[in-house]
Design a protein around this motif. Structure first.
Motif, PDB file in Angstrom:
ATOM      1  N   LEU A  66       0.810  -1.226   0.000  1.00  0.00           N
ATOM      2  CA  LEU A  66       0.000   0.000   0.000  1.00  0.00           C
ATOM      3  C   LEU A  66       0.842   1.274   0.000  1.00  0.00           C
ATOM      4  CD1 LEU A  66      -2.671  -1.169   2.579  1.00  0.00           C
ATOM      5  CD2 LEU A  66      -3.016  -0.902   0.128  1.00  0.00           C
ATOM      6  N   ILE A  70       2.971   1.717   5.655  1.00  0.00           N
ATOM      7  CA  ILE A  70       2.768   0.379   6.221  1.00  0.00           C
ATOM      8  C   ILE A  70       4.150  -0.213   6.550  1.00  0.00           C
ATOM      9  CG2 ILE A  70       1.967  -1.987   5.677  1.00  0.00           C
ATOM     10  CD1 ILE A  70      -0.429  -0.226   5.841  1.00  0.00           C
ATOM     11  N   VAL A 111     -10.389   7.269   4.745  1.00  0.00           N
ATOM     12  CA  VAL A 111      -9.268   6.647   4.032  1.00  0.00           C
ATOM     13  C   VAL A 111      -9.450   5.129   3.903  1.00  0.00           C
ATOM     14  CG1 VAL A 111      -7.853   6.555   6.145  1.00  0.00           C
ATOM     15  CG2 VAL A 111      -6.740   6.424   3.938  1.00  0.00           C
ATOM     16  N   CYS A 112     -10.025   4.491   4.928  1.00  0.00           N
ATOM     17  CA  CYS A 112     -10.177   3.032   4.880  1.00  0.00           C
ATOM     18  C   CYS A 112     -11.196   2.599   3.828  1.00  0.00           C
ATOM     19  CB  CYS A 112     -10.567   2.492   6.245  1.00  0.00           C
ATOM     20  SG  CYS A 112      -9.282   2.786   7.448  1.00  0.00           S
ATOM     21  N   CYS A 115      -9.232   2.812   0.646  1.00  0.00           N
ATOM     22  CA  CYS A 115      -8.238   1.735   0.656  1.00  0.00           C
ATOM     23  C   CYS A 115      -8.917   0.404   0.297  1.00  0.00           C
ATOM     24  CB  CYS A 115      -7.592   1.669   2.037  1.00  0.00           C
ATOM     25  SG  CYS A 115      -6.373   0.390   2.240  1.00  0.00           S
ATOM     26  N   LYS A 119      -8.106  -1.931  -2.969  1.00  0.00           N
ATOM     27  CA  LYS A 119      -7.669  -3.326  -2.821  1.00  0.00           C
ATOM     28  C   LYS A 119      -8.612  -4.277  -3.573  1.00  0.00           C
ATOM     29  CE  LYS A 119      -7.092  -3.014   1.755  1.00  0.00           C
ATOM     30  NZ  LYS A 119      -6.735  -3.183   3.148  1.00  0.00           N
ATOM     31  N   CYS A 205      -1.256  -0.703  10.556  1.00  0.00           N
ATOM     32  CA  CYS A 205      -1.450   0.514   9.763  1.00  0.00           C
ATOM     33  C   CYS A 205      -1.710   1.717  10.680  1.00  0.00           C
ATOM     34  CB  CYS A 205      -2.638   0.305   8.823  1.00  0.00           C
ATOM     35  SG  CYS A 205      -3.024   1.781   7.876  1.00  0.00           S
ATOM     36  N   TYR A 207      -3.488   4.169  10.164  1.00  0.00           N
ATOM     37  CA  TYR A 207      -4.875   4.642  10.056  1.00  0.00           C
ATOM     38  C   TYR A 207      -5.850   3.758  10.827  1.00  0.00           C
ATOM     39  CZ  TYR A 207      -2.990   7.468   6.258  1.00  0.00           C
ATOM     40  OH  TYR A 207      -2.247   8.340   5.532  1.00  0.00           O
ATOM     41  N   ILE A 208      -5.319   2.741  11.511  1.00  0.00           N
ATOM     42  CA  ILE A 208      -6.208   1.776  12.167  1.00  0.00           C
ATOM     43  C   ILE A 208      -7.124   2.446  13.193  1.00  0.00           C
ATOM     44  CG2 ILE A 208      -4.597   1.010  14.000  1.00  0.00           C
ATOM     45  CD1 ILE A 208      -6.868  -1.325  12.005  1.00  0.00           C
ATOM     46  N   LYS A 211     -10.064   3.596  11.393  1.00  0.00           N
ATOM     47  CA  LYS A 211     -10.888   2.439  11.031  1.00  0.00           C
ATOM     48  C   LYS A 211     -11.677   1.952  12.243  1.00  0.00           C
ATOM     49  CE  LYS A 211     -10.204  -2.161   8.995  1.00  0.00           C
ATOM     50  NZ  LYS A 211     -11.194  -2.271   7.997  1.00  0.00           N
TER      51      LYS A 211
HETATM   52 FE1  SF4 Z   1      -6.229   0.398   4.562  1.00  0.00          FE
HETATM   53 FE2  SF4 Z   1      -7.527   1.462   6.660  1.00  0.00          FE
HETATM   54 FE3  SF4 Z   1      -6.636  -1.046   6.771  1.00  0.00          FE
HETATM   55 FE4  SF4 Z   1      -4.915   1.001   6.800  1.00  0.00          FE
HETATM   56  S1  SF4 Z   1      -6.458   0.519   8.386  1.00  0.00           S
HETATM   57  S2  SF4 Z   1      -4.726  -0.887   5.591  1.00  0.00           S
HETATM   58  S3  SF4 Z   1      -5.925   2.443   5.419  1.00  0.00           S
HETATM   59  S4  SF4 Z   1      -8.215  -0.277   5.397  1.00  0.00           S
END
Ligand code: SF4
Ligand code: ZN
Length: 282
Positions: A66, A70, A111-112, A115, A119, A205, A207-208, A211
């Motif tokens: 990604l 990461i 963002v998730c 993402c 994917k 990640c 960004y978790i 999420k």
């Molecule tokens: Fe993608 Fe969000 Fe998972 Fe990070 S936490 S890998 S941005 S889906």
């Protein structure tokens, strides 16, 4: 604590692969290895089944890099898993496709969600372009039970037709195979731990936290499924069988996917969600 029986778990997964003919001679199967426990378990069993039954097919571990946000350990772990299963490993890197997650993270949408769209898009397109006819994913019973209730509550009944161990390919969408259809996320974790299959915890990640904030209610659903399974051990199995029979009734109502006017990939609308994201970051 209740002892985890790897034998019973293995039997359930191998029975799913056999009964629903997830693997056949001549297949070229891409296994989406994220580095996590679920796809690791799916990859382990598909490889095991192919070897033990001498199925003449190709299996490839496939991983999407990604971006630099990461940790490198994620790719390394997915690669290690493929090595353990004795299968080749291929990667694609978003930055080589001109996709910058940094820019995507600044869009108004979560963002998730972007993402996930990216994917899903690449997990279909790249394997198909490389001659693949099936994509194996680590989706498990808990995922489907939670999706099922959410779709019922949202009135999105037709989506349930896709909830089956083998979703056939249609036009440019390659077939999906889900060997973990009858087992839960917790069981996948216990299995990987028992066999010492390495995997990355979900929080790799940065960004978790976003999420988790968005998925707070979703987490409650997962906890509910786990807790019902504790007092009703057959719950997952019975639910999944019910979902399969319902999905087979609904399958004929599924509309044919269109082709995106920009990239030609499958979509329900005129322009696919992936192209919409790319347009926004240009
Ligand atoms: Fe993608 Fe969000 Fe998972 Fe990070 S936490 S890998 S941005 S889906
Ligand atoms: Zn498109």
């Amino acid at each position: 604590m209740e002892k985890f029986d790897t034998e019973i778990y293995s039997k359930k997964v191998l029975k799913t692969i056999r009964k629903y003919r997830l693997v056949e001679n001549g297949d070229k199967i891409f296994i989406g290895l994220s580095g996590g426990k679920d796809s690791a378990s799916a990859g382990y069993f598909i490889s095991k089944y192919v070897k033990e039954n001498n199925v003449k097919c190709d299996i490839i571990g496939f991983h999407i890099i990604l971006g630099d946000f990461i940790p490198k350990d994620v790719e390394k772990t997915a690669r290690k898993q493929a090595e353990i299963f004795g299968i080749p490993f291929k990667t694609i890197e978003l930055k080589n496709l001109g996709i910058d997650m940094e820019k995507i993270s600044k869009l108004p949408r979560p963002v998730c969600s972007s993402c996930g769209t990216i994917k899903r898009y690449l997990m279909n397109k790249i394997p198909r372009e490389m001659g693949g006819n099936k994509l194996c994913t680590g989706h498990h019973a808990d995922d489907f039970i939670v999706f099922f209730f959410k779709n019922i509550l949202g009135g999105n009944i037709s989506w349930i037709s896709k909830f089956t161990p083998l979703l056939p390919g249609r036009n440019k969408s390659i077939a999906r195979i889900r060997p973990l259809f009858f087992v839960g996320g917790n069981e996948n974790k216990k299995f990987c731990d028992a066999l010492k299959i390495p995997y990355i915890e979900e929080n790799a990640c940065p960004y978790i936290s976003i999420k988790k904030r968005i998925d707070k209610r979703r987490e409650k659903w997962y906890e509910t499924v786990e807790s019902i399974s504790r007092w009703q051990p057959n719950f997952r199995y019975q639910m999944m069988n019910g979902i399969i029979s319902l999905s087979s009734h609904l399958y004929s109502n599924l509309t044919e996917p269109k082709e995106c006017k920009i990239c030609g990939e499958p979509t329900d609308g005129e322009i696919c969600a992936f192209c919409k994201i790319l347009k926004e970051i240009k």
